[in-house]
Each structure stands twice: as C-alpha cells, then as structure tokens.
Design a protein around this motif. Structure first.
Motif, PDB file in Angstrom:
ATOM      1  N   MET A 202       0.828  -1.168  -0.002  1.00  0.00           N
ATOM      2  CA  MET A 202      -0.028   0.068   0.079  1.00  0.00           C
ATOM      3  C   MET A 202       0.926   1.373  -0.051  1.00  0.00           C
ATOM      4  O   MET A 202       0.426   2.313  -0.212  1.00  0.00           O
ATOM      5  N   LEU A 203       2.146   1.107   0.208  1.00  0.00           N
ATOM      6  CA  LEU A 203       3.188   2.418   0.039  1.00  0.00           C
ATOM      7  C   LEU A 203       4.212   1.791  -0.765  1.00  0.00           C
ATOM      8  O   LEU A 203       4.916   0.745  -0.407  1.00  0.00           O
ATOM      9  N   LYS A 204       4.511   2.594  -1.755  1.00  0.00           N
ATOM     10  CA  LYS A 204       5.713   2.197  -2.582  1.00  0.00           C
ATOM     11  C   LYS A 204       6.887   3.036  -1.953  1.00  0.00           C
ATOM     12  O   LYS A 204       6.565   3.870  -1.235  1.00  0.00           O
ATOM     13  N   PRO A 205       7.980   2.450  -2.166  1.00  0.00           N
ATOM     14  CA  PRO A 205       9.130   3.236  -1.625  1.00  0.00           C
ATOM     15  C   PRO A 205       9.380   4.724  -1.579  1.00  0.00           C
ATOM     16  O   PRO A 205       9.694   5.586  -0.869  1.00  0.00           O
ATOM     17  N   ASP A 206       8.973   5.256  -3.108  1.00  0.00           N
ATOM     18  CA  ASP A 206       9.047   6.640  -3.142  1.00  0.00           C
ATOM     19  C   ASP A 206       7.954   7.391  -2.545  1.00  0.00           C
ATOM     20  O   ASP A 206       7.983   8.601  -2.141  1.00  0.00           O
ATOM     21  N   GLN A 207       6.846   6.699  -1.942  1.00  0.00           N
ATOM     22  CA  GLN A 207       5.607   7.111  -1.412  1.00  0.00           C
ATOM     23  C   GLN A 207       6.026   7.506   0.063  1.00  0.00           C
ATOM     24  O   GLN A 207       5.632   8.209   0.743  1.00  0.00           O
ATOM     25  N   VAL A 208       6.847   6.304   0.765  1.00  0.00           N
ATOM     26  CA  VAL A 208       7.089   6.279   1.935  1.00  0.00           C
ATOM     27  C   VAL A 208       7.859   7.551   2.279  1.00  0.00           C
ATOM     28  O   VAL A 208       7.786   8.163   3.165  1.00  0.00           O
ATOM     29  N   VAL A 273     -11.210  11.067  -0.592  1.00  0.00           N
ATOM     30  CA  VAL A 273     -10.047  10.869  -1.316  1.00  0.00           C
ATOM     31  C   VAL A 273     -10.471  10.237  -2.461  1.00  0.00           C
ATOM     32  O   VAL A 273     -10.761   8.813  -2.633  1.00  0.00           O
ATOM     33  N   GLY A 274     -10.679  10.769  -3.750  1.00  0.00           N
ATOM     34  CA  GLY A 274     -11.262  10.456  -4.879  1.00  0.00           C
ATOM     35  C   GLY A 274     -12.317   9.964  -4.746  1.00  0.00           C
ATOM     36  O   GLY A 274     -12.832   8.428  -5.358  1.00  0.00           O
ATOM     37  N   SER A 302     -12.446  -3.970   5.735  1.00  0.00           N
ATOM     38  CA  SER A 302     -12.331  -2.599   5.626  1.00  0.00           C
ATOM     39  C   SER A 302     -10.842  -2.575   6.050  1.00  0.00           C
ATOM     40  O   SER A 302     -10.058  -3.514   5.970  1.00  0.00           O
ATOM     41  N   VAL A 303     -10.217  -1.320   5.739  1.00  0.00           N
ATOM     42  CA  VAL A 303      -8.951  -1.168   5.778  1.00  0.00           C
ATOM     43  C   VAL A 303      -8.865   0.165   6.731  1.00  0.00           C
ATOM     44  O   VAL A 303      -9.624   0.844   7.027  1.00  0.00           O
ATOM     45  N   GLN A 304      -7.509  -0.030   7.673  1.00  0.00           N
ATOM     46  CA  GLN A 304      -7.454   1.167   8.683  1.00  0.00           C
ATOM     47  C   GLN A 304      -5.983   1.558   8.232  1.00  0.00           C
ATOM     48  O   GLN A 304      -4.966   0.706   8.186  1.00  0.00           O
ATOM     49  N   VAL A 305      -5.754   2.788   8.817  1.00  0.00           N
ATOM     50  CA  VAL A 305      -4.336   3.415   8.656  1.00  0.00           C
ATOM     51  C   VAL A 305      -4.163   4.083   9.997  1.00  0.00           C
ATOM     52  O   VAL A 305      -5.055   4.931  10.436  1.00  0.00           O
ATOM     53  N   VAL A 306      -3.153   3.756  10.757  1.00  0.00           N
ATOM     54  CA  VAL A 306      -2.916   4.077  12.030  1.00  0.00           C
ATOM     55  C   VAL A 306      -1.548   4.677  12.156  1.00  0.00           C
ATOM     56  O   VAL A 306      -0.455   4.091  11.775  1.00  0.00           O
ATOM     57  N   SER A 307      -1.615   5.841  12.905  1.00  0.00           N
ATOM     58  CA  SER A 307      -0.019   6.287  13.522  1.00  0.00           C
ATOM     59  C   SER A 307      -0.481   7.272  14.586  1.00  0.00           C
ATOM     60  O   SER A 307      -1.514   7.164  15.189  1.00  0.00           O
ATOM     61  N   GLY A 308       0.430   8.417  14.754  1.00  0.00           N
ATOM     62  CA  GLY A 308       0.212   9.233  15.835  1.00  0.00           C
ATOM     63  C   GLY A 308       1.431  10.193  16.119  1.00  0.00           C
ATOM     64  O   GLY A 308       2.418   9.898  15.461  1.00  0.00           O
ATOM     65  N   VAL A 327      -2.164   5.644   0.193  1.00  0.00           N
ATOM     66  CA  VAL A 327      -2.721   4.289   0.182  1.00  0.00           C
ATOM     67  C   VAL A 327      -3.814   4.145  -0.664  1.00  0.00           C
ATOM     68  O   VAL A 327      -4.063   2.813  -1.298  1.00  0.00           O
ATOM     69  N   THR A 328      -4.779   5.010  -0.707  1.00  0.00           N
ATOM     70  CA  THR A 328      -6.059   5.055  -1.303  1.00  0.00           C
ATOM     71  C   THR A 328      -5.576   4.579  -2.861  1.00  0.00           C
ATOM     72  O   THR A 328      -6.351   3.691  -3.654  1.00  0.00           O
ATOM     73  N   ALA A 329      -4.472   4.981  -3.587  1.00  0.00           N
ATOM     74  CA  ALA A 329      -4.108   4.889  -5.032  1.00  0.00           C
ATOM     75  C   ALA A 329      -3.789   3.469  -4.934  1.00  0.00           C
ATOM     76  O   ALA A 329      -3.850   2.938  -6.339  1.00  0.00           O
ATOM     77  N   ASN A 330      -3.167   2.772  -3.977  1.00  0.00           N
ATOM     78  CA  ASN A 330      -2.813   1.525  -4.126  1.00  0.00           C
ATOM     79  C   ASN A 330      -3.710   0.436  -3.678  1.00  0.00           C
ATOM     80  O   ASN A 330      -3.401  -0.854  -3.791  1.00  0.00           O
ATOM     81  N   LEU A 331      -5.035   0.615  -3.184  1.00  0.00           N
ATOM     82  CA  LEU A 331      -5.924  -0.274  -2.732  1.00  0.00           C
ATOM     83  C   LEU A 331      -6.409  -1.245  -3.773  1.00  0.00           C
ATOM     84  O   LEU A 331      -6.413  -0.872  -4.914  1.00  0.00           O
TER      85      LEU A 331
END
Length: 333
Positions: A202-208, A273-274, A302-308, A327-331
């Motif tokens: 869900m995250l490519k290296p350049d996105q991270v 998001v889109g 479902s999907v969840q994204v978590v950080s803080g 993340v949405t672009a890669n779902l």
C-alpha cells in the motif's frame, strides 16, 4: 519504536492463559502466637465450566492470587472461545480483606446502583476505554467485581450484566443462577479483495519517502486480536518521542465499525480521497497520541491506517492524513 494503538488490549490479553488454582481440602490451622489464617480466595471457582460454556468463554481461566501489598484482589480472567466474535475478556475478582475505598482510590461511580442477583452492583471507571466494571460491596473490606472488555462500552456492560447472576450464585448470600441461552458463534468468513492482498504494497518506496520520519521498509504481520487481520508497519525513525510508526491494516472479515476503539464511536471528521470516504478518529481507543482512519471495502471488510504523534497533540493525525491519498491509490479492487 513499535507503539501500536492496540497495545493496551494486547497487554490485557497476555495475562490470560490457561489454568486455574487448585482448591486444597481441609482447614488451615493458625500458627501459635499468630492470628487465624485467612483462606485464600480462588476467583476461578466463581464460575463453573457449564456457566462459562453458556456465556461463551473458555473453560479454563488465568487465576491471579490476592496481593494486599499491591492492593490487588484475587481475580480470574477468561478469553472468549475461538468461535465467538468479537473477542472479549471476562475478569472476576473477589476479596474479603482489602479496603474498598483504598482499592478504588477515590474513583467516582458512574450511574445509579443496580440490583442484580440479590446484590447491589455499581459501575466504576476503568483504565481501559471499553472495559465495563461493576462492583458489589459486602463490607468495608469485602467486595466482588465483574468486568468485560469488548468495545463499545455499552456492549461490555451488557455482557458483564449477563455474567453477574452466574457469578453471584457462588458468592455468600447470592441467589441461584438463572438458566442462560448458550452464546452462539457469530463468525464472518473472510472475503473480498483484501483477502489475498498485501498491506505492505500500500506504500511504494517513493511514497514512503514523502512521510516524515518513517522508515522506508515495512514489516508484515498478522493480528493476535482481530480475526483474519494482517498489517504492515513502517517504523518511525525519530526515537521514543515525536512521530509514531505508520501502519496499514487489512480486515477481510472486519466491517469498518467493528475495529477495536471504533465500534460505537462517531468519527471526528471524514476525509474524501477520490470519492472514497475515510472516517478519521483522533484519540483512537482512548489513546491521546494515536490517530486512525478507516475505510469500508465491502460490507464485511475494511482498511485502517494508524499512526500518531507523541509530544504535540496538534500533530496526532498529520501523517495519517498525509498518507491517505498514497494508500488509497494502491488499494486492491
């Protein structure tokens, strides 16, 4: 640093293992020159195997002995059975020799007393946001409690009140236990596009690289608390304070509103998001430094994204919101 949002629940679950203490027959004799010996309380004896089965919990619980030095009652903890969802923890405690006022340390009761099974029970706050704890006071130094941890708090209280009459039947002066209808399994089979997808994709290296203080490589694992769920964790790189790790979770059998910390709670805001609408929850699970965003994929997945962020409450959801378009672009699907 791996400070995940579910750490509180995980720590509670780690205390639950098989095995109860064994009751020893006979009477303990006092030692000359000392007072009478107080018989140890085995809290696991406050529910029998048939009651536990009907309530939906495993037959064997984890017995914790009383420790007056730590102001800890005897207690027993049981996990729900494997075929019961969502999972919960039942905790029953009992003492005849700990001061109740010292035990609750000034906590203020919630609501009015409730008469259940011949005793007056009252709810007190807990450290866990989804933990409902009700106490019955028998004297200044004698009380019992029943608690259940399963979000939302209203569901926890419902389950605790169901267990109380069964527990009360084993307490001195308690009424006979009423018959109960066994808890039926309610398992959702995993399915949909998340079932075979990789959360680390869900995250490519350049996105991270666009996310501040996040490591370039994610680590995949499976959840010990949410059935069939997998996640990928990109660790943070700025030490114990500041940014928390970035996590993407896949729940192929978890509806959006069934994740721990979300059930029964309204999102603070919605991020579009889109055309995909993410529900955003600051203070996820009652943790001030944690933020989560949730998106339904199907009715049962479902999907969840978590950080803080630690140290600045205004930044709690910054990286989560920054990562949602990526993340949405890669779902899948």
């Amino acid at each position: 640093m791996r400070m995940k949002w579910q750490v509180t629940v995980a720590l509670a679950a780690l205390t639950v293992a098989s095995g109860c203490t064994v009751a020893v027959g006979g009477s303990a004799a006092p030692v000359p020159g000392q007072g009478p010996i107080v018989k140890a309380v085995d809290a696991c004896s406050l529910l029998d195997e048939g009651q536990l089965d009907a309530l939906g919990y495993e037959a064997k619980g984890r017995s914790v002995p009383e420790n007056k030095d730590r102001n800890q009652t005897a207690m027993c903890l049981w996990n729900t059975k494997d075929d019961i969802e969502p999972s919960a923890i039942l905790n029953v405690g009992y003492t005849t020799d700990i001061d109740f006022n010292e035990y609750i340390a000034g906590a203020v009761p919630k609501g009015e007393p409730q008469q259940i099974a011949g005793f007056s029970w009252r709810q007190y706050p807990s450290l866990l946001s989804d933990d409902c704890v009700l106490y019955a006071l028998f004297g200044d130094k004698s009380f019992a409690y029943v608690s259940v941890s399963e979000p939302p708090i209203e569901k926890s209280c419902e389950l605790a009140k169901t267990a109380i009459p069964q527990v009360a039947a084993h307490l001195p002066g308690g009424q006979d236990a009423p018959s109960i209808t066994p808890t039926a399994p309610a398992k959702t089979e995993p399915g949909g596009p998340l079932l075979s997808a990789d959360p680390c994709a869900m995250l490519k290296p350049d996105q991270v690289a666009q996310l501040k203080n996040i490591s370039p490589t994610g680590e995949k694992d499976s959840s010990s608390t949410v059935p069939n769920a997998t996640y990928c964790l990109w660790d943070d790189t700025d030490g114990d304070q500041g940014q928390k790790a970035f996590e993407v979770w896949f729940g192929p059998s978890t509806p959006m509103t069934d994740w721990p910390g979300v059930k029964g709670v309204t999102p603070l805001e919605t991020v579009d998001v889109g055309g995909k609408k993410w529900g955003v929850y600051p203070n996820l699970g009652g943790l001030r430094v944690t933020c989560g965003a949730f998106l339904p994929i199907t009715e049962t997945s479902s999907v969840q994204v978590v950080s803080g962020f630690i140290g600045d409450d205004t930044k709690t959801c910054d990286v989560v919101k920054q990562g949602l378009p990526l993340v949405t672009a890669n779902l899948p699907g």
